[in-house]
Design a protein around this motif. Sequence first.
Motif, PDB file in Angstrom:
ATOM      1  N   THR A  96      -1.235   9.225  -5.412  1.00 47.87           N
ATOM      2  CA  THR A  96      -0.246   9.895  -4.567  1.00 47.87           C
ATOM      3  C   THR A  96       0.958   8.992  -4.327  1.00 47.87           C
ATOM      4  O   THR A  96       2.117   9.411  -4.449  1.00 47.87           O
ATOM      5  N   GLY A  97       0.706   7.731  -3.974  1.00 50.11           N
ATOM      6  CA  GLY A  97       1.808   6.797  -3.764  1.00 50.11           C
ATOM      7  C   GLY A  97       2.589   6.540  -5.037  1.00 50.11           C
ATOM      8  O   GLY A  97       3.817   6.356  -5.007  1.00 50.11           O
ATOM      9  N   LEU A 149      -1.763   0.800  -4.993  1.00 45.09           N
ATOM     10  CA  LEU A 149      -1.245   2.145  -4.773  1.00 45.09           C
ATOM     11  C   LEU A 149      -2.223   3.186  -5.301  1.00 45.09           C
ATOM     12  O   LEU A 149      -2.848   2.987  -6.353  1.00 45.09           O
ATOM     13  N   SER A 150      -2.315   4.269  -4.612  1.00 45.36           N
ATOM     14  CA  SER A 150      -3.081   5.404  -5.111  1.00 45.36           C
ATOM     15  C   SER A 150      -2.197   6.257  -6.006  1.00 45.36           C
ATOM     16  O   SER A 150      -0.994   6.010  -6.147  1.00 45.36           O
ATOM     17  N   PRO A 206      -3.072   3.070 -10.795  1.00 45.39           N
ATOM     18  CA  PRO A 206      -3.534   3.572  -9.496  1.00 45.39           C
ATOM     19  C   PRO A 206      -4.980   3.160  -9.243  1.00 45.39           C
ATOM     20  O   PRO A 206      -5.759   2.896 -10.167  1.00 45.39           O
ATOM     21  N   THR A 257       0.841  -1.190   0.000  1.00 45.49           N
ATOM     22  CA  THR A 257       0.000   0.000   0.000  1.00 45.49           C
ATOM     23  C   THR A 257       0.881   1.247   0.000  1.00 45.49           C
ATOM     24  O   THR A 257       2.114   1.161   0.024  1.00 45.49           O
ATOM     25  N   ASP A 258       0.244   2.416  -0.003  1.00 40.98           N
ATOM     26  CA  ASP A 258       1.008   3.662   0.030  1.00 40.98           C
ATOM     27  C   ASP A 258       1.901   3.720   1.255  1.00 40.98           C
ATOM     28  O   ASP A 258       3.074   4.117   1.174  1.00 40.98           O
ATOM     29  N   ASP A 270       4.977   9.438  -5.639  1.00 44.34           N
ATOM     30  CA  ASP A 270       6.135   9.326  -4.731  1.00 44.34           C
ATOM     31  C   ASP A 270       7.119   8.274  -5.240  1.00 44.34           C
ATOM     32  O   ASP A 270       8.335   8.449  -5.138  1.00 44.34           O
TER      33      ASP A 270
END
Length: 555
Positions: free
Chosen positions: A470-471, A467-468, A493, A440-441, A474
């Motif tokens: 945002t992740g 993962l979203s 995502p 996960t993130d 990153d």
Amino acid sequence: MVLSLVSLCAKEVVSDHSSSPGWLRWVPRELYRPLLEAAFSSCRPLTVGELVQRWPERTLRIGGRRRQGQTAPNRLCIQALLLAVVRGLSDQRCSLHLLDLSGLQGDEGGMGDPMGGWSLTVALCTMVVQARAGARRTQRKEGDRERKRFSALERETDIKRERGQRKRGMDLSSDDGEMVECSAPTSEEDLIKGVRRRMEIVRKKETVVTALGGSKKESEGQEPETDVLVHVRADLFVNARSWERVRVALSTAGPLKLQCRYLRVEEISVSSIRTLLDLLPPRGLLGIDIRYSSLGVAGLAELLPQLSTFPALNSLRLHYCNLDFRRDHLGQEQALRDLSQGLRHLQELRQLSLTALRLPGQLRVLLSSLPQPLEILELPYLSLSPVDLAYLSTSHHASTLQQLDLSENRLDESIPSIRRLLSEASGSLQHLSLSGCGLTDGLLGLLLPSLGGCWALKSLALALNPLSMTGLVDLVKTAVRMPSLRQLLYPNPLEDYQPGLPDLPSSAQLLDWPLDDSTDISLTSSQLKRVLADGGRSDLFLTCDLLNYDKDLVD
């Protein structure tokens, strides 16, 4: 790829096959290689056959690792090459002694109609058997010709002897001048000399027939001796349909001798695998790949002592071979000890791949027995436990790993062990796959500092992780700061999927769940490319295409 002037000229020369009789007689040996490469790339099977049939060097290598954008040789060209090798056995202009086809096979049905591993193996075995049959036909013809010549000499000798006896048997001393034949009785000594003479003739005749591989040896059921003219080295792909043909080819003595570099077997029994290994020369085999064969722990333990007789063996791959330690069977502990003992004798093993073998808690038993540290370790779908990953992070293999695949193993309880493992392997690790590991993130955020420290990493696969966006951003920001990284396989995502996914979807759910048509998926790619552009990394390739991802393209 920029072609040299020689390559451009070679492509022009082989483009017109009707002109080959004009230049083949005069081409210097230094140009045979570029002409053959041009014939392969332009798909000119007739030219391939003519060049190979009169190959001027002792070694011909076709295959090996292909460069990016380079396709496997066409099937018709490979077939023409194999036929030309057989024809070259009787061609005085051919100097070929070693044909190396290692790494040649392509994917069945791929672009350009390449010859797959199974088809190439069958074709090679057919070539070996046909070359043997052709050599026997030639031997029989030579034997028949020599026997006829010997019989003619024998008849001529008998005629001369008969004429001499008649001349000596004529008596010209009669009064009326008529010739009278003397019929003096033959002495015992003359009879003995006649018997010895006939025995000597029979012995010489048998000697000639035997030396030429004639009917005497064949009638006794023995194979006549045949010199090996060309050694053929290749990677063999054997399954239940081709096993008998491969066995015959490996056990056939003839002008072509088949050697195996990497052996891949599918859906055949332990006894059949052992039979094949018995037929292979001990110093030629570098690796064995066993797939979809119900070995069991006991079957693998039975094979390992035989594998230890191959001193150069450095790769062992086992995929879906029915090794399951989660079941409670009698004798499994002893079989595991036998397995560990067998692995201990594989002195040169550097690559170990185990797929879907279900060995939770047993990784220490397997890996600690290996005498040398591994460079390639692939453990997908292995149900690894936190105990397994804790051992791996402190094992003698950690600091030497160049390629590691832990796909489809849950890592949520083993993040500290994975961070320790990445720290140990930071100087050597070049390819890493953590696809489908439930990252996960938050879990990925804990791993990113350790991933960023892997300064030698060239490819990273993280597909099918929840993962979203945002992740994912990153992740790409960390990848931009990794100077050696050239490929990143990222997951779609969670925002790109249709509604209804669980909060923590599994890799199987992410693989089967449809993407949302109302979402512009290209926006995800555009956003990630902006991150690359901001970091000045035009050499880093991003992809979410799991099926076409190939880590070897960066080597």
